[in-house]
Motif scaffolding. Structure first.
Motif, PDB file in Angstrom:
ATOM      1  N   LEU A 317       8.358  48.196  12.231  1.00  0.00           N
ATOM      2  CA  LEU A 317       9.268  47.051  12.327  1.00  0.00           C
ATOM      3  C   LEU A 317       9.816  47.012  13.740  1.00  0.00           C
ATOM      4  N   GLY A 318       9.721  45.858  14.381  1.00  0.00           N
ATOM      5  CA  GLY A 318      10.104  45.755  15.784  1.00  0.00           C
ATOM      6  C   GLY A 318       8.944  46.180  16.668  1.00  0.00           C
ATOM      7  N   GLY A 319       9.274  46.738  17.828  1.00  0.00           N
ATOM      8  CA  GLY A 319       8.241  47.163  18.758  1.00  0.00           C
ATOM      9  C   GLY A 319       7.971  46.125  19.829  1.00  0.00           C
ATOM     10  N   SER A 320       7.274  46.563  20.867  1.00  0.00           N
ATOM     11  CA  SER A 320       6.988  45.718  22.022  1.00  0.00           C
ATOM     12  C   SER A 320       5.605  45.086  21.906  1.00  0.00           C
ATOM     13  N   PRO A 321       5.499  43.760  21.964  1.00  0.00           N
ATOM     14  CA  PRO A 321       4.178  43.125  21.943  1.00  0.00           C
ATOM     15  C   PRO A 321       3.279  43.596  23.085  1.00  0.00           C
ATOM     16  N   ALA A 322       3.869  43.791  24.277  1.00  0.00           N
ATOM     17  CA  ALA A 322       3.065  44.260  25.411  1.00  0.00           C
ATOM     18  C   ALA A 322       2.491  45.641  25.132  1.00  0.00           C
ATOM     19  N   THR A 323       3.297  46.507  24.554  1.00  0.00           N
ATOM     20  CA  THR A 323       2.827  47.846  24.232  1.00  0.00           C
ATOM     21  C   THR A 323       1.726  47.792  23.190  1.00  0.00           C
ATOM     22  N   ALA A 324       1.937  47.028  22.134  1.00  0.00           N
ATOM     23  CA  ALA A 324       0.939  46.937  21.070  1.00  0.00           C
ATOM     24  C   ALA A 324      -0.383  46.399  21.601  1.00  0.00           C
ATOM     25  N   TRP A 342       2.883  49.179  17.333  1.00  0.00           N
ATOM     26  CA  TRP A 342       3.016  47.955  16.566  1.00  0.00           C
ATOM     27  C   TRP A 342       4.020  47.035  17.242  1.00  0.00           C
ATOM     28  N   ALA A 343       4.032  45.787  16.810  1.00  0.00           N
ATOM     29  CA  ALA A 343       5.041  44.806  17.250  1.00  0.00           C
ATOM     30  C   ALA A 343       5.195  43.809  16.117  1.00  0.00           C
ATOM     31  N   PHE A 349       6.468  42.308   8.906  1.00  0.00           N
ATOM     32  CA  PHE A 349       6.696  43.497   8.094  1.00  0.00           C
ATOM     33  C   PHE A 349       6.613  43.141   6.610  1.00  0.00           C
ATOM     34  N   SER A 350       7.249  42.054   6.232  1.00  0.00           N
ATOM     35  CA  SER A 350       7.244  41.623   4.842  1.00  0.00           C
ATOM     36  C   SER A 350       5.836  41.318   4.352  1.00  0.00           C
ATOM     37  N   ASP A 351       5.060  40.602   5.162  1.00  0.00           N
ATOM     38  CA  ASP A 351       3.684  40.269   4.768  1.00  0.00           C
ATOM     39  C   ASP A 351       2.877  41.537   4.492  1.00  0.00           C
ATOM     40  N   TYR A 352       2.979  42.513   5.401  1.00  0.00           N
ATOM     41  CA  TYR A 352       2.202  43.738   5.235  1.00  0.00           C
ATOM     42  C   TYR A 352       2.697  44.554   4.036  1.00  0.00           C
ATOM     43  N   ALA A 353       4.017  44.610   3.845  1.00  0.00           N
ATOM     44  CA  ALA A 353       4.560  45.376   2.725  1.00  0.00           C
ATOM     45  C   ALA A 353       4.139  44.765   1.389  1.00  0.00           C
ATOM     46  N   SER A 365       8.098  53.565   6.806  1.00  0.00           N
ATOM     47  CA  SER A 365       8.567  52.770   7.939  1.00  0.00           C
ATOM     48  C   SER A 365       9.775  53.411   8.596  1.00  0.00           C
ATOM     49  N   VAL A 366       9.772  53.411   9.929  1.00  0.00           N
ATOM     50  CA  VAL A 366      10.944  53.814  10.703  1.00  0.00           C
ATOM     51  C   VAL A 366      11.920  52.643  10.708  1.00  0.00           C
TER      52      VAL A 366
END
Length: 558
Positions: A317-324, A342-343, A349-353, A365-366
């Motif tokens: 949950l969250g995260g940097s799009p550039a990093t991902a 992840w980003a 998050f809801s869709d994947y869960a 999840s953190v």
């Protein structure tokens, strides 16, 4: 009557970690199981045979084998594959290490060290050197003209950004770095010298370093053989603190899982290892196919044996799009993390869960400060796919609302905390938390609410007793102030978080976590009594003997 023992440990303090149990004096082991626990006289009368080996504890304390609930175990051994600069106090010390590597490494091949600074945190980096700076390209060229040299900055989870990297001219050239180089992500600054050329020093402020995924794409990544050897070296380092099981709830990338599996297949995995999948998908459509077609082995309780198993998926949950984006471009390379970045917005998050619930994949999840948002998602899912009994896991719990405790219990969630990382290492920003900090990592409140929290080291540092210590004192490193004084745990409560409570994460509470007849003979003989040691001494507790399944995996040279 108990089975006759192969081994009896006697004459000590045996903390069984059974609820409300008084300390015992002795424990007997036959094969890989505990067959007796009690007083010296009881255990020896019931279990001793002519062949039984006796170990006199001489008053030392025995606890169940530690279950590190957030271990990142594979990282520790990787650190030993590169030359250390921990001894360096001035630039000449750093250059001496490079000079030594020049004699060892064939010309043209890379020389890569560990960061400047003191492990495990590398706080302040080059400020720990007399000159208060990194070596520049010309200083590195003088000792290594024919090798590309790279001194990396810290991995942000270890310490606190910024990280300071240094490269020589050949390393800069191989990566195509010049005065006009513009990084494709934020948080990276290529310093320019007085001559208008890159000085060789690059400063990064990203917590998850991107430099090797973008700017320094030609620096050799850890390969499969490196990771396998790193994991092999990690095992004794964790066993030395009494750790017998690890739970990698933050997720393991496919290559990381493959490394663990290779060591398991070779019969060298001496740690009971529980993993979940860190996925590589980019959207919900990919996730559905992966969960439907490829992750059936990780459904429910997962698949595996007493040494190695995989269950569920990690959903960030969250995260940097550039990093991902950057990490996904260079997979299977995940750098130091060992998981796929992840980003995710809360909607993602809801869709994947929801998909995970549909395909019976346990979610990890953190959550940090976003527990309430995550619980809202889980509440909605629970109406269609009841979660009680599935043991979904919320990790790295930070700020919480006590009103959420009832939801955690109703949903049957497991909870992990990382007290050393959250309170001591990164607690400065939390000193002004509402409620005097008592809603931040509220370990005592969670326990009193009937939620059996588990704790992990996060590999910062390896010792689980750093988590025990932080749970007891809850001090922040820059000021020494206590964050949430009402949330301090007793010694026994803190020990429960790294032993008994961790067993529930992997559905193994009937097999490990307490010293009970019939359970696996996983235990640690400690060099210090954790119940009576000073706070300072509690932080440095180690194991003098560690057994996994009755087999010795660590012993000090006493």
């Amino acid at each position: 009557m108990s089975a006759k023992a192969d081994l009896i440990l006697h004459g000590g303090q045996v903390l069984t970690m059974e609820r409300n149990a008084a300390p015992a004096q002795a424990v007997a082991i036959a094969g890989d199981r505990i067959v007796a626990v009690g007083t010296d006289a009881e255990v020896r009368a019931q279990s001793q045979a002519p062949h039984t080996q006796l170990i006199d504890l001489d008053g030392r304390t025995v606890i169940p084998g530690v279950i590190d609930a957030h271990a990142h175990m594979e990282r520790e051994g990787l650190k030993t594959l590169r030359p250390s600069l921990a001894h360096a106090r001035q630039l000449s010390d750093v250059l001496d290490v490079i000079r030594h590597e020049v004699q060892r490494v064939p010309k043209g091949e890379w020389i890569i060290t560990m960061p400047v600074g003191q492990p495990p945190f590398y706080f302040d980096g080059p400020l720990t050197l007399a000159e208060k700076r990194m070596p520049d390209r010309y200083e590195l060229d003088a000792v290594a003209p024919d090798h590309p040299v790279y001194i990396p900055g810290l991995f942000g989870n270890w310490g606190v950004p910024p990280g300071f990297s240094a490269l020589n001219s050949l390393a800069l050239a191989r990566n195509g770095i010049h005065a006009d180089t513009c990084p494709d992500c934020d948080g990276i600054n290529i310093e320019i010298g007085a001559d208008g050329r890159p000085s060789g020093v690059i400063v990064e402020t990203n917590k998850r370093p991107l430099i090797e995924f973008s700017v320094l794409s030609q620096v050799p990544a850890f390969n499969f053989a490196d990771r396998l050897e790193g994991l092999r070296r990690s095992l004794p380092l964790y066993h030395a603190f009494g750790t017998t099981s690890v739970y990698e709830g933050h997720g393991s990338a496919p290559e990381s899982i493959a490394v663990y599996r290779a060591l398991w297949e070779a019969g060298e995995l001496t740690m009971r290892t529980r993993l979940c999948v860190s996925p590589t998908w980019n959207d919900a459509a990919e996730a559905r196919l992966a969960m439907r077609d490829w992750l059936s082995f990780a459904r429910g309780n997962g698949l595996g044996d007493p040494w190695f198993s995989v269950s569920g998926v990690f959903i960030g949950l969250g995260g940097s799009p550039a990093t991902a984006r950057a990490v996904r471009k260079v997979l299977p390379n995940t750098g130091w993390s060992g998981f796929v970045e992840w980003a995710n917005r809360i909607e993602d998050f809801s869709d994947y869960a929801w998909l995970a619930a549909e395909f019976d994949l346990r979610v990890h999840s953190v959550v940090i400060d976003r527990l309430s948002e995550v619980l809202d998602v889980f509440d909605a899912i629970d109406k269609h796919f009841p979660l009680a009994g599935r043991r979904w896991v919320v990790e790295h719990v930070g700020r919480t609302d006590p009103a959420d405790f009832a939801r955690i219990r109703r949903l049957g969630l497991r909870v992990t905390t990382i007290p050393f990382y959250m309170l001591w290492k990164n607690g400065a920003s939390r000193l002004q938390e509402d409620g005097n900090g008592n809603h931040f990592v509220p370990q005592r409140a969670l326990l009193e609410a009937g939620i059996d929290i588990a704790s992990g080291s996060d590999n910062i540092p390896v010792s689980p007793f750093s988590a025990v210590w932080a749970s007891v004192v809850r001090t922040e490193r820059t000021t020494g102030q206590i964050i949430g004084p009402d949330q301090r745990l007793t010694r026994m409560q803190a020990l429960e978080t790294v032993t008994r409570n961790g067993a529930y994460l992997s559905y193994e509470e009937s097999l490990k976590g307490t010293l009970t007849v019939g359970k696996w003979a996983d235990l640690a003989v400690l060099d210090t009594d954790p119940l009576t040691a000073s706070d300072e001494a509690l932080l440095t507790v180690q194991a003098s003997l560690t057994l996994v399944g009755g087999q010795e995996v660590h012993r000090t040279g006493e």
